[in-house]
Design a protein around this motif. Structure first.
Motif, PDB file in Angstrom:
ATOM      1  N   LEU A   4      -1.363   1.734   1.111  1.00  0.00           N
ATOM      2  CA  LEU A   4      -2.574   2.493   0.780  1.00  0.00           C
ATOM      3  C   LEU A   4      -2.318   3.323  -0.465  1.00  0.00           C
ATOM      4  CD1 LEU A   4      -3.757   3.993   4.188  1.00  0.00           C
ATOM      5  CD2 LEU A   4      -4.903   2.267   2.832  1.00  0.00           C
ATOM      6  N   GLU A   5      -3.279   3.330  -1.375  1.00  0.00           N
ATOM      7  CA  GLU A   5      -3.201   4.216  -2.528  1.00  0.00           C
ATOM      8  C   GLU A   5      -3.688   5.589  -2.093  1.00  0.00           C
ATOM      9  OE1 GLU A   5      -5.503   2.511  -5.679  1.00  0.00           O
ATOM     10  OE2 GLU A   5      -4.256   0.709  -5.752  1.00  0.00           O
ATOM     11  N   VAL A   6      -2.830   6.588  -2.216  1.00  0.00           N
ATOM     12  CA  VAL A   6      -3.174   7.950  -1.791  1.00  0.00           C
ATOM     13  C   VAL A   6      -2.793   8.967  -2.876  1.00  0.00           C
ATOM     14  CG1 VAL A   6      -3.138   7.509   0.691  1.00  0.00           C
ATOM     15  CG2 VAL A   6      -1.010   8.066  -0.470  1.00  0.00           C
ATOM     16  N   PRO A   7      -3.289   8.783  -4.102  1.00  0.00           N
ATOM     17  CA  PRO A   7      -2.922   9.721  -5.168  1.00  0.00           C
ATOM     18  C   PRO A   7      -3.410  11.130  -4.864  1.00  0.00           C
ATOM     19  CG  PRO A   7      -4.745   8.340  -5.872  1.00  0.00           C
ATOM     20  CD  PRO A   7      -4.268   7.803  -4.546  1.00  0.00           C
ATOM     21  N   GLY A   8      -2.555  12.094  -5.149  1.00  0.00           N
ATOM     22  CA  GLY A   8      -2.929  13.489  -4.925  1.00  0.00           C
ATOM     23  C   GLY A   8      -2.628  14.000  -3.529  1.00  0.00           C
ATOM     24  N   TYR A   9      -2.149  13.132  -2.643  1.00  0.00           N
ATOM     25  CA  TYR A   9      -1.792  13.541  -1.282  1.00  0.00           C
ATOM     26  C   TYR A   9      -0.278  13.668  -1.162  1.00  0.00           C
ATOM     27  CZ  TYR A   9      -6.510  12.348   0.291  1.00  0.00           C
ATOM     28  OH  TYR A   9      -7.867  12.303   0.466  1.00  0.00           O
ATOM     29  N   ALA A  10       0.180  14.763  -0.590  1.00  0.00           N
ATOM     30  CA  ALA A  10       1.599  14.937  -0.279  1.00  0.00           C
ATOM     31  C   ALA A  10       1.856  14.369   1.116  1.00  0.00           C
ATOM     32  CB  ALA A  10       1.974  16.418  -0.322  1.00  0.00           C
ATOM     33  N   LYS A  11       3.114  14.122   1.419  1.00  0.00           N
ATOM     34  CA  LYS A  11       3.493  13.566   2.719  1.00  0.00           C
ATOM     35  C   LYS A  11       2.908  14.389   3.874  1.00  0.00           C
ATOM     36  CE  LYS A  11       7.567  12.150   5.307  1.00  0.00           C
ATOM     37  NZ  LYS A  11       9.026  12.022   5.290  1.00  0.00           N
ATOM     38  N   GLU A  12       2.938  15.705   3.732  1.00  0.00           N
ATOM     39  CA  GLU A  12       2.447  16.575   4.807  1.00  0.00           C
ATOM     40  C   GLU A  12       0.923  16.575   4.933  1.00  0.00           C
ATOM     41  OE1 GLU A  12       3.681  18.732   1.158  1.00  0.00           O
ATOM     42  OE2 GLU A  12       4.866  17.671   2.634  1.00  0.00           O
ATOM     43  N   ALA A  22       6.506   5.025   8.341  1.00  0.00           N
ATOM     44  CA  ALA A  22       5.633   5.306   7.192  1.00  0.00           C
ATOM     45  C   ALA A  22       6.407   6.093   6.149  1.00  0.00           C
ATOM     46  CB  ALA A  22       4.414   6.095   7.649  1.00  0.00           C
ATOM     47  N   ASN A  23       6.041   5.851   4.885  1.00  0.00           N
ATOM     48  CA  ASN A  23       6.672   6.550   3.770  1.00  0.00           C
ATOM     49  C   ASN A  23       5.634   6.736   2.665  1.00  0.00           C
ATOM     50  OD1 ASN A  23       8.798   7.687   2.243  1.00  0.00           O
ATOM     51  ND2 ASN A  23       9.118   5.749   1.202  1.00  0.00           N
ATOM     52  N   VAL A  24       5.702   7.860   1.967  1.00  0.00           N
ATOM     53  CA  VAL A  24       4.813   8.114   0.832  1.00  0.00           C
ATOM     54  C   VAL A  24       5.696   8.311  -0.407  1.00  0.00           C
ATOM     55  CG1 VAL A  24       3.095   9.632  -0.193  1.00  0.00           C
ATOM     56  CG2 VAL A  24       3.089   9.242   2.258  1.00  0.00           C
ATOM     57  N   LYS A  25       5.401   7.516  -1.455  1.00  0.00           N
ATOM     58  CA  LYS A  25       6.145   7.666  -2.708  1.00  0.00           C
ATOM     59  C   LYS A  25       5.230   7.281  -3.858  1.00  0.00           C
ATOM     60  CE  LYS A  25      10.295   6.289  -5.123  1.00  0.00           C
ATOM     61  NZ  LYS A  25      11.474   5.468  -5.164  1.00  0.00           N
ATOM     62  N   ASP A  26       5.174   8.129  -4.860  1.00  0.00           N
ATOM     63  CA  ASP A  26       4.384   7.874  -6.072  1.00  0.00           C
ATOM     64  C   ASP A  26       2.929   7.527  -5.771  1.00  0.00           C
ATOM     65  OD1 ASP A  26       6.692   8.296  -7.591  1.00  0.00           O
ATOM     66  OD2 ASP A  26       7.255   6.185  -7.510  1.00  0.00           O
ATOM     67  N   GLY A  27       2.338   8.225  -4.807  1.00  0.00           N
ATOM     68  CA  GLY A  27       0.918   8.017  -4.484  1.00  0.00           C
ATOM     69  C   GLY A  27       0.622   6.772  -3.677  1.00  0.00           C
ATOM     70  N   ILE A  28       1.658   6.129  -3.108  1.00  0.00           N
ATOM     71  CA  ILE A  28       1.491   4.928  -2.290  1.00  0.00           C
ATOM     72  C   ILE A  28       2.069   5.191  -0.904  1.00  0.00           C
ATOM     73  CG2 ILE A  28       2.004   2.474  -2.017  1.00  0.00           C
ATOM     74  CD1 ILE A  28       0.298   2.963  -4.438  1.00  0.00           C
ATOM     75  N   LEU A  29       1.259   4.961   0.111  1.00  0.00           N
ATOM     76  CA  LEU A  29       1.700   5.060   1.508  1.00  0.00           C
ATOM     77  C   LEU A  29       2.032   3.659   1.978  1.00  0.00           C
ATOM     78  CD1 LEU A  29       1.949   6.471   4.312  1.00  0.00           C
ATOM     79  CD2 LEU A  29      -0.499   6.016   4.604  1.00  0.00           C
ATOM     80  N   THR A  30       3.262   3.448   2.478  1.00  0.00           N
ATOM     81  CA  THR A  30       3.649   2.140   3.033  1.00  0.00           C
ATOM     82  C   THR A  30       4.163   2.333   4.438  1.00  0.00           C
ATOM     83  OG1 THR A  30       5.861   2.345   2.065  1.00  0.00           O
ATOM     84  CG2 THR A  30       4.255   1.068   0.831  1.00  0.00           C
TER      85      THR A  30
END
Length: 110
Positions: A16-24, A102-110
């Protein structure tokens, strides 16, 4: 949030593209037979400090302001903006739920 569900040789991957969202700011959970990813972010601007004036200007059609039309100054109290998303993906039969991560890196959630 734009996303995709991909079947690989030994696993399934959701991106998922999630730009602007932090992991928390993001929640990933299993609800029934669905993987549900959701997020919410809220930002608040700071009001003008004492002795400062924030100017609110209305956009015009690329016409400069004349002296009579100069933007008006007003007392700033700050503002809040928020955005959110929620996506659901059906879990294929036989998926090992305990192996989901789940992991978030560079605005991408995988």
């Amino acid at each position: 949030a734009r996303g995709e569900f991909v079947k690989k040789e030994t696993e399934y991957v959701v991106r998922l593209e999630v730009p602007g969202y932090a992991k928390e700011d993001i929640n990933v959970e299993i609800v029934g037979d669905f993987l549900v990813a959701s997020g919410k972010v809220q930002k608040t601007s700071e009001p003008a400090q004492e002795g400062e004036t924030k100017v609110q200007a209305e956009p015009t059609e690329a016409t400069p302001y004349t002296e009579e039309e100069e933007p008006k100054a007003e007392q700033s109290v700050g503002w809040t903006t928020a955005k959110q998303f929620k996506r659901q993906f059906p879990l294929p039969k036989g998926v090992q739920r305990e192996a989901i991560s789940a992991n978030v890196k560079d605005g991408i959630l995988t």
